[in-house]
Design a protein around this motif. Structure first.
Motif, PDB file in Angstrom:
ATOM      1  N   GLN A 291      28.873  47.122  30.337  1.00 24.06           N
ATOM      2  CA  GLN A 291      29.321  47.939  30.406  1.00 24.06           C
ATOM      3  C   GLN A 291      31.067  48.239  30.744  1.00 24.06           C
ATOM      4  O   GLN A 291      30.891  49.430  30.701  1.00 24.06           O
ATOM      5  N   ARG A 292      31.565  47.028  30.880  1.00 22.15           N
ATOM      6  CA  ARG A 292      32.625  47.605  30.253  1.00 22.15           C
ATOM      7  C   ARG A 292      33.541  46.937  29.626  1.00 22.15           C
ATOM      8  O   ARG A 292      34.472  46.199  29.661  1.00 22.15           O
ATOM      9  N   GLY A 293      33.539  46.836  28.570  1.00 25.73           N
ATOM     10  CA  GLY A 293      33.740  46.723  27.067  1.00 25.73           C
ATOM     11  C   GLY A 293      34.924  46.712  26.765  1.00 25.73           C
ATOM     12  O   GLY A 293      35.717  45.799  26.396  1.00 25.73           O
ATOM     13  N   ALA A 294      35.366  47.835  27.196  1.00 26.66           N
ATOM     14  CA  ALA A 294      36.802  48.335  26.835  1.00 26.66           C
ATOM     15  C   ALA A 294      37.748  47.336  27.276  1.00 26.66           C
ATOM     16  O   ALA A 294      39.245  47.608  27.114  1.00 26.66           O
ATOM     17  N   GLU A 295      36.969  46.870  28.949  1.00 29.83           N
ATOM     18  CA  GLU A 295      38.996  45.772  29.270  1.00 29.83           C
ATOM     19  C   GLU A 295      37.971  44.514  28.953  1.00 29.83           C
ATOM     20  O   GLU A 295      38.933  43.142  29.235  1.00 29.83           O
ATOM     21  N   ILE A 296      36.874  44.247  28.044  1.00 31.85           N
ATOM     22  CA  ILE A 296      37.081  42.527  27.440  1.00 31.85           C
ATOM     23  C   ILE A 296      37.795  42.637  26.227  1.00 31.85           C
ATOM     24  O   ILE A 296      38.117  43.241  25.045  1.00 31.85           O
ATOM     25  N   HIS A 297      38.979  41.682  26.182  1.00 33.89           N
ATOM     26  CA  HIS A 297      40.239  41.174  25.091  1.00 33.89           C
ATOM     27  C   HIS A 297      39.385  40.737  24.098  1.00 33.89           C
ATOM     28  O   HIS A 297      38.148  40.214  24.281  1.00 33.89           O
TER      29      HIS A 297
ATOM     30  N   ARG B 261      41.039  39.813  32.072  1.00 32.94           N
ATOM     31  CA  ARG B 261      41.155  39.571  33.135  1.00 32.94           C
ATOM     32  C   ARG B 261      41.521  41.352  34.214  1.00 32.94           C
ATOM     33  O   ARG B 261      41.306  41.646  33.490  1.00 32.94           O
ATOM     34  N   PRO B 262      41.784  40.765  35.485  1.00 32.20           N
ATOM     35  CA  PRO B 262      40.984  42.095  36.601  1.00 32.20           C
ATOM     36  C   PRO B 262      41.808  43.165  36.461  1.00 32.20           C
ATOM     37  O   PRO B 262      43.044  42.139  36.652  1.00 32.20           O
ATOM     38  N   GLU B 263      41.848  44.485  35.644  1.00 34.33           N
ATOM     39  CA  GLU B 263      42.989  44.836  36.240  1.00 34.33           C
ATOM     40  C   GLU B 263      43.249  45.467  37.454  1.00 34.33           C
ATOM     41  O   GLU B 263      42.296  45.579  38.780  1.00 34.33           O
ATOM     42  N   GLY B 264      44.582  45.509  38.826  1.00 34.46           N
ATOM     43  CA  GLY B 264      44.652  45.989  39.732  1.00 34.46           C
ATOM     44  C   GLY B 264      45.142  44.904  40.512  1.00 34.46           C
ATOM     45  O   GLY B 264      45.667  44.773  41.825  1.00 34.46           O
ATOM     46  N   CYS B 265      44.918  43.902  40.260  1.00 32.23           N
ATOM     47  CA  CYS B 265      45.289  42.560  40.889  1.00 32.23           C
ATOM     48  C   CYS B 265      44.962  41.152  40.258  1.00 32.23           C
ATOM     49  O   CYS B 265      44.194  41.173  38.620  1.00 32.23           O
ATOM     50  N   GLN B 266      45.559  39.786  40.481  1.00 33.30           N
ATOM     51  CA  GLN B 266      45.789  38.785  40.017  1.00 33.30           C
ATOM     52  C   GLN B 266      44.451  38.061  40.252  1.00 33.30           C
ATOM     53  O   GLN B 266      44.596  37.921  41.119  1.00 33.30           O
ATOM     54  N   ALA B 267      43.858  37.411  39.570  1.00 39.83           N
ATOM     55  CA  ALA B 267      42.973  36.417  39.522  1.00 39.83           C
ATOM     56  C   ALA B 267      43.378  35.593  40.157  1.00 39.83           C
ATOM     57  O   ALA B 267      44.639  35.154  39.768  1.00 39.83           O
TER      58      ALA B 267
END
Length: 323
Positions: A89-95, A101-107
């Motif tokens: 579902q969130r393939g665009a965010e998978i490098h 890596r999550p966006e908007g906060c540091q893992a």
């Protein structure tokens, strides 16, 4: 008189046989034959038990830290969600290479997921689709390493895990999760990060009716720090074929006085995908008896293989090897 006594003894024998069969059926069917009582970390202690450790590129991010308390507290049953299985579902965010890596906060956690693999295309597709949908909701930094054995020798799961651990260390991952391709977590709160002690993650597997077969079981899905894995010299390279390598790993940990841990059952539930059994290792019992004797010279320091190719796919980093 003799005939009457003989008939009576025959009936007694029949009765004893019936009782024995009933006892055997009860033993096989009821859960009390499993190691149902074992120590585990309760929900209230899970977040505290997780080790904050990330790769260098994550630690340099200048954003606030992700929060995991709500993910653990919610612990939803997610396996039934159709969109988890249909497509990523969130393939665009998978490098490239299967890294997220999550966006908007540091893992707070960086994890290398190492999957030994050969000739299970259907399972691999199900695994990659589900796991990327599952893990991207956990707000962790992760990368999936697929180590594929392309020769025709008996499958050597432990050697492939050793290879994957070495490659993951090159990328700077401090936490390893050794993961069978046919196992999928059911509940969202099983955070894919390491604890201070190596963790047996799939202690409640549907194949075993969600009970632990024996306390020393330490396979399927295991989380272990890279440093600890190196400390025990990884896994044995001698288990060609199915069986024994997980018990060998447990013995290596015991030899170094490293205890294992588990989370509560409601966080450790997994399902096993259907598959054909692998060819058994005929020497597994003899190998296991000498596990700790071989440990100093059989493992990461004796790893010999031919690396055919390392390739970055959209959903995973592929390492093709000949064992």
């Amino acid at each position: 008189m003799f005939v009457r006594l003989w008939l009576r003894s025959f009936h007694i024998y029949d009765l004893l046989l019936a009782i024995g069969l009933i006892t055997l059926i009860v033993f096989l069917c009821l859960p009390f034959r499993f190691a149902s009582h074992y120590e585990y970390i309760e929900e209230s202690g899970i977040e505290k038990a997780l080790l904050k450790q990330v790769t260098r590129n994550v630690s340099q991010q200048e954003v606030f830290e992700c929060d995991y308390s709500e993910i653990i507290a919610e612990n939803r049953f997610v396996y039934h969600l159709a969109h988890y299985h249909y497509s990523v579902q969130r393939g665009a965010e998978i490098h490239l290479g299967g890294e997220f890596r999550p966006e908007g906060c540091q893992a707070r956690y960086s994890t290398a997921i190492i999957v030994p693999y050969r000739n299970r295309e259907e399972q691999l597709h199900a695994f990659l689709t589900y796991m990327h949908n599952y893990l991207s909701q956990q707000l962790i930094h992760y990368r999936i390493f697929l180590v594929e054995q392309i020769d025709h020798k008996p499958f050597n799961k432990a050697m492939l895990l050793n290879i994957g651990a070495q490659v993951a260390a090159e990328y700077g991952f401090p936490c390893l999760i050794l993961h069978d391709v046919d196992l999928l977590p059911l509940n969202s709160g099983q955070i894919y990060a390491c604890t201070e002690r190596p963790r047996h993650m799939c202690s409640a597997l549907d194949h075993w009716r969600f009970h632990l077969p024996y306390r020393g079981l330490f396979g399927g899905v295991v989380a272990i720090n890279t440093v600890q894995f190196q400390q025990i010299n990884g896994m044995s390279n001698l288990y060609h074929g199915w069986g024994g390598e997980d018990d060998d790993l447990y013995e290596r940990l015991r030899a170094k006085n490293i205890d294992i841990c588990r989370f509560a059952m409601e966080f450790s539930q997994y399902t096993m995908l259907k598959h054909k059994p692998e060819q058994p290792n005929a020497n597994r019992v003899a190998l296991l008896r000498a596990a700790t004797l071989r440990q100093p010279f059989d493992g990461l320091n004796s790893l010999v293989y031919k690396k055919v190719e390392r390739r970055l796919h959209r959903l995973f980093t592929l390492i093709l090897v000949v064992t």
